[in-house]
Write a protein that holds these residues in place. Structure first.
Motif, mmCIF file in Angstrom:
data_model
loop_
_atom_site.group_PDB
_atom_site.id
_atom_site.type_symbol
_atom_site.label_atom_id
_atom_site.label_comp_id
_atom_site.label_asym_id
_atom_site.label_seq_id
_atom_site.Cartn_x
_atom_site.Cartn_y
_atom_site.Cartn_z
ATOM 1 N N LEU A 142 -70.288 24.623 -40.890
ATOM 2 C CA LEU A 142 -70.533 24.132 -39.855
ATOM 3 C C LEU A 142 -71.832 24.453 -39.195
ATOM 4 N N PHE A 143 -72.869 25.881 -38.954
ATOM 5 C CA PHE A 143 -73.505 25.891 -38.626
ATOM 6 C C PHE A 143 -74.896 25.644 -38.375
ATOM 7 N N ASN A 144 -74.878 25.272 -40.113
ATOM 8 C CA ASN A 144 -75.417 24.254 -40.546
ATOM 9 C C ASN A 144 -75.851 23.374 -40.691
ATOM 10 N N ILE A 145 -74.692 22.176 -40.400
ATOM 11 C CA ILE A 145 -74.845 20.685 -40.352
ATOM 12 C C ILE A 145 -75.017 20.684 -38.221
ATOM 13 N N ALA A 146 -74.506 22.032 -37.346
ATOM 14 C CA ALA A 146 -75.183 21.395 -35.819
ATOM 15 C C ALA A 146 -76.295 21.877 -35.972
ATOM 16 N N GLU A 147 -76.782 23.050 -36.462
ATOM 17 C CA GLU A 147 -78.440 23.337 -36.436
ATOM 18 C C GLU A 147 -79.112 21.824 -37.228
ATOM 19 N N THR A 148 -79.070 20.966 -37.798
ATOM 20 C CA THR A 148 -79.467 19.868 -38.551
ATOM 21 C C THR A 148 -79.060 19.153 -37.298
ATOM 22 N N ALA A 149 -78.384 18.673 -36.732
ATOM 23 C CA ALA A 149 -77.755 17.961 -35.220
ATOM 24 C C ALA A 149 -78.088 17.698 -34.816
ATOM 25 N N THR A 150 -78.710 19.287 -34.545
ATOM 26 C CA THR A 150 -79.100 19.227 -33.058
ATOM 27 C C THR A 150 -80.951 19.377 -32.549
#
Length: 156
Positions: A142-150
């Motif tokens: 989830l951290f990796n997903i959020a980092e990419t999305a933000t």
């Protein structure tokens, strides 16, 4: 020279092993002098820490003083790891205070929250919803997903 090369190899091995297992502070990448000099480049931070003193200062700072490792990225990873179940519930619902807090920690402007949250929610549904992985593994993903999305959020 052989000791330095061996130490760099050990530091990088621990760096990659830590990221594969769970979201936690990696002392070679997130702490010490290397993290101060290269806050956005974990590999350069690890190499710098090892060259400086074989990583002793970084490892000591990680165990003796959590404040020396309090980069925003580390704080966000810890937040996601500690509140993963709340984030999971809110992502299923589509909104919530934990999602807002996560986006704020990642310096995402409030005007970008709705679009960014929708992107994270979509990726979460594709990659994590119903996953049997351990919570720490899901938190890292989830951290990796959020980092990419933000990455394209306007800074607040």
């Amino acid at each position: 020279m052989k000791k330095i090369i061996a130490s760099i190899a050990v530091a990088l091995t621990f760096s990659f092993a830590a990221s594969a297992q769970e979201v936690k502070v990696n002392p070679w990448q997130d702490c010490g002098i290397g993290a101060m000099i290269f806050p956005d480049n974990g590999v350069a931070a690890a190499i710098s820490n090892v060259i400086w003193d074989l990583g002793t200062t970084a490892v000591t700072s990680a165990s003796a003083s959590e404040d020396s490792c309090n980069s925003t990225r580390v704080q966000t990873a810890q937040f996601i790891n500690e509140t993963y179940n709340n984030l999971e519930d809110e992502l299923v619902r589509g909104e919530g205070v934990h999602i807002t807090a996560m986006l704020n920690l990642m310096s995402c402007d409030a005007a970008s929250h709705a679009e960014t949250s929708a992107t994270i929610r979509s990726e979460f549904a594709d990659q994590l919803l119903g996953s049997a992985d351990q919570t720490t593994v899901k938190a890292e993903r989830l951290f990796n997903i959020a980092e990419t999305a933000t990455a394209n959020c306007s800074a607040s």
